[in-house]
Design a protein around this motif. Structure first.
Motif, PDB file in Angstrom:
ATOM      1  N   ILE A   6       0.792  -1.334  -0.083  1.00 57.66           N
ATOM      2  CA  ILE A   6      -0.152   0.071  -0.094  1.00 57.66           C
ATOM      3  C   ILE A   6       1.018   1.183   0.201  1.00 57.66           C
ATOM      4  N   GLY A   7       0.323   2.116  -0.782  1.00 54.49           N
ATOM      5  CA  GLY A   7       1.331   3.434  -1.075  1.00 54.49           C
ATOM      6  C   GLY A   7       0.441   4.615  -0.304  1.00 54.49           C
ATOM      7  N   ARG A   8       0.522   5.429  -0.944  1.00 56.24           N
ATOM      8  CA  ARG A   8      -0.161   6.703  -0.394  1.00 56.24           C
ATOM      9  C   ARG A   8      -1.568   6.807  -0.767  1.00 56.24           C
ATOM     10  N   PRO A   9      -2.469   7.533   0.104  1.00 57.35           N
ATOM     11  CA  PRO A   9      -3.796   7.557  -0.088  1.00 57.35           C
ATOM     12  C   PRO A   9      -4.110   8.342  -1.459  1.00 57.35           C
ATOM     13  N   HIS A  10      -5.166   8.222  -2.047  1.00 56.67           N
ATOM     14  CA  HIS A  10      -5.391   8.631  -3.141  1.00 56.67           C
ATOM     15  C   HIS A  10      -6.984   9.364  -2.858  1.00 56.67           C
ATOM     16  N   GLY A  11      -7.109  10.699  -2.943  1.00 59.25           N
ATOM     17  CA  GLY A  11      -8.348  11.369  -2.753  1.00 59.25           C
ATOM     18  C   GLY A  11      -8.739  11.444  -1.132  1.00 59.25           C
ATOM     19  N   ARG A  72      -9.108   9.733   3.968  1.00 56.35           N
ATOM     20  CA  ARG A  72      -7.705  10.110   3.700  1.00 56.35           C
ATOM     21  C   ARG A  72      -6.994   9.466   4.824  1.00 56.35           C
ATOM     22  N   GLU A  73      -7.414  10.202   6.249  1.00 56.97           N
ATOM     23  CA  GLU A  73      -6.505   9.782   7.482  1.00 56.97           C
ATOM     24  C   GLU A  73      -6.524   8.300   7.778  1.00 56.97           C
ATOM     25  N   ALA A  74      -7.554   7.715   7.586  1.00 57.82           N
ATOM     26  CA  ALA A  74      -7.827   6.226   8.064  1.00 57.82           C
ATOM     27  C   ALA A  74      -6.761   5.555   6.836  1.00 57.82           C
ATOM     28  N   ALA A  75      -6.953   5.861   5.687  1.00 61.24           N
ATOM     29  CA  ALA A  75      -6.064   5.234   4.726  1.00 61.24           C
ATOM     30  C   ALA A  75      -4.506   5.484   4.954  1.00 61.24           C
ATOM     31  N   GLU A  76      -4.264   6.660   5.597  1.00 62.41           N
ATOM     32  CA  GLU A  76      -2.755   6.893   5.662  1.00 62.41           C
ATOM     33  C   GLU A  76      -2.153   5.765   6.588  1.00 62.41           C
ATOM     34  N   ASP A  80       2.702   1.675   3.579  1.00 60.19           N
ATOM     35  CA  ASP A  80       3.528   0.865   3.325  1.00 60.19           C
ATOM     36  C   ASP A  80       3.675  -0.435   4.062  1.00 60.19           C
ATOM     37  N   THR A  81       2.004  -0.859   4.246  1.00 59.14           N
ATOM     38  CA  THR A  81       1.661  -2.240   4.670  1.00 59.14           C
ATOM     39  C   THR A  81       1.874  -3.113   3.277  1.00 59.14           C
ATOM     40  N   GLU A  82       2.441  -4.119   3.661  1.00 58.87           N
ATOM     41  CA  GLU A  82       2.474  -5.346   2.525  1.00 58.87           C
ATOM     42  C   GLU A  82       1.275  -6.125   2.506  1.00 58.87           C
ATOM     43  N   LEU A  83       0.970  -6.424   1.510  1.00 63.30           N
ATOM     44  CA  LEU A  83      -0.419  -7.394   1.205  1.00 63.30           C
ATOM     45  C   LEU A  83       0.071  -8.696   0.935  1.00 63.30           C
ATOM     46  N   HIS A  84      -0.397  -9.598   1.435  1.00 60.27           N
ATOM     47  CA  HIS A  84       0.095 -11.032   1.333  1.00 60.27           C
ATOM     48  C   HIS A  84      -1.173 -12.121   1.114  1.00 60.27           C
ATOM     49  N   VAL A  85      -0.825 -12.952   0.210  1.00 57.38           N
ATOM     50  CA  VAL A  85      -1.742 -14.202   0.175  1.00 57.38           C
ATOM     51  C   VAL A  85      -1.036 -15.365   0.678  1.00 57.38           C
ATOM     52  N   PRO A  86      -1.957 -16.475   1.346  1.00 60.56           N
ATOM     53  CA  PRO A  86      -1.451 -17.601   1.812  1.00 60.56           C
ATOM     54  C   PRO A  86      -0.679 -18.314   0.570  1.00 60.56           C
ATOM     55  N   ILE A  87       0.379 -18.868   0.826  1.00 63.50           N
ATOM     56  CA  ILE A  87       0.957 -19.725  -0.358  1.00 63.50           C
ATOM     57  C   ILE A  87       0.048 -20.986  -0.677  1.00 63.50           C
ATOM     58  N   THR A  88      -0.596 -21.328   0.147  1.00 62.21           N
ATOM     59  CA  THR A  88      -1.654 -22.681  -0.040  1.00 62.21           C
ATOM     60  C   THR A  88      -2.722 -22.072  -1.005  1.00 62.21           C
ATOM     61  N   ASP A  89      -2.944 -20.857  -1.009  1.00 64.06           N
ATOM     62  CA  ASP A  89      -3.896 -20.272  -2.064  1.00 64.06           C
ATOM     63  C   ASP A  89      -3.464 -20.075  -3.463  1.00 64.06           C
ATOM     64  N   LEU A  90      -2.468 -20.393  -3.703  1.00 59.70           N
ATOM     65  CA  LEU A  90      -1.715 -20.059  -5.081  1.00 59.70           C
ATOM     66  C   LEU A  90      -2.043 -21.293  -6.056  1.00 59.70           C
ATOM     67  N   PRO A  91      -2.471 -21.142  -7.400  1.00 51.56           N
ATOM     68  CA  PRO A  91      -2.751 -22.022  -8.199  1.00 51.56           C
ATOM     69  C   PRO A  91      -1.559 -22.820  -8.615  1.00 51.56           C
ATOM     70  N   GLU A  92      -1.563 -24.001  -9.078  1.00 54.07           N
ATOM     71  CA  GLU A  92      -0.460 -24.570  -9.603  1.00 54.07           C
ATOM     72  C   GLU A  92      -0.194 -24.049 -11.002  1.00 54.07           C
ATOM     73  N   LEU A  93       1.160 -23.931 -11.309  1.00 52.08           N
ATOM     74  CA  LEU A  93       1.419 -23.463 -12.554  1.00 52.08           C
ATOM     75  C   LEU A  93       1.622 -24.441 -13.659  1.00 52.08           C
ATOM     76  N   ASP A  94       1.111 -24.007 -14.813  1.00 52.94           N
ATOM     77  CA  ASP A  94       0.915 -24.855 -15.938  1.00 52.94           C
ATOM     78  C   ASP A  94       2.181 -25.087 -16.528  1.00 52.94           C
TER      79      ASP A  94
END
Length: 171
Positions: A6-11, A72-76, A80-94
């Protein structure tokens, strides 16, 4: 697995810019997607809105407990928060020649003759995919992750073979 930051707030209505770190943002940032966060005390977050503004992904979301991020204040607070998905949720690669970043990190990087260069510590996506290799001696190498230079990736043995063109290792 990190899919964005997450970067800067927009609007003024709680939208945030997202530095996308996935090759499929339309799959990762769907409405209702629940994403883990780092630092963990900021999440998980649930995607409640998304749109593209030029080449920038904008998200709206709810924080823990359904707390709506609508200013905007709540978004701020999420900057710099990283967003993650669990590795188990990733699809198999063809494609047998396609890999997730987490599969490559930790592999031993070796020359074709078996000489150890170091360990893959990260994968950078900066126009071209680059393996970041921490050298055995000191320093880092950036190795273009293309078949001509990295002809072999063996996950079972834990090795990537690097066949560098002349001068690449001298940089």
């Amino acid at each position: 697995m990190v899919v964005g930051r997450i970067g800067r707030p927009h609007g003024v209505r709680g939208e945030v810019t997202v530095e996308v770190r996935t090759d499929d943002p339309d799959l990762r940032f769907v409405l209702g997607a629940v994403l883990r966060t780092d630092p963990v005390d900021r999440g998980p977050v649930t995607v409640t809105g998304r749109r593209w503004h030029r080449d920038v992904l904008l998200l709206q979301f709810e924080g823990p407990g359904g707390r709506v991020v609508d200013s905007r204040e709540a978004a701020e607070e999420y900057r710099d928060t990283e967003l993650h998905v669990p590795i188990t949720d990733l699809p198999e690669l063809d494609d047998p020649d396609a890999f997730y970043d987490h599969q490559l990190v930790g592999l031993s990087a070796r020359l074709p003759d078996g000489t150890v260069l170091g360990e893959v510590t990260a994968v950078r996506h900066e126009g071209a995919d680059l393996l970041v290799v921490r050298r055995v001696e000191d320093g880092e190498l950036l190795i273009p992750f293309v078949a001509a230079i990295v002809p072999t990736v063996d996950l079972t043995v834990g090795v990537v073979v690097v066949d560098p063109p002349e001068g690449l290792l001298d940089l």
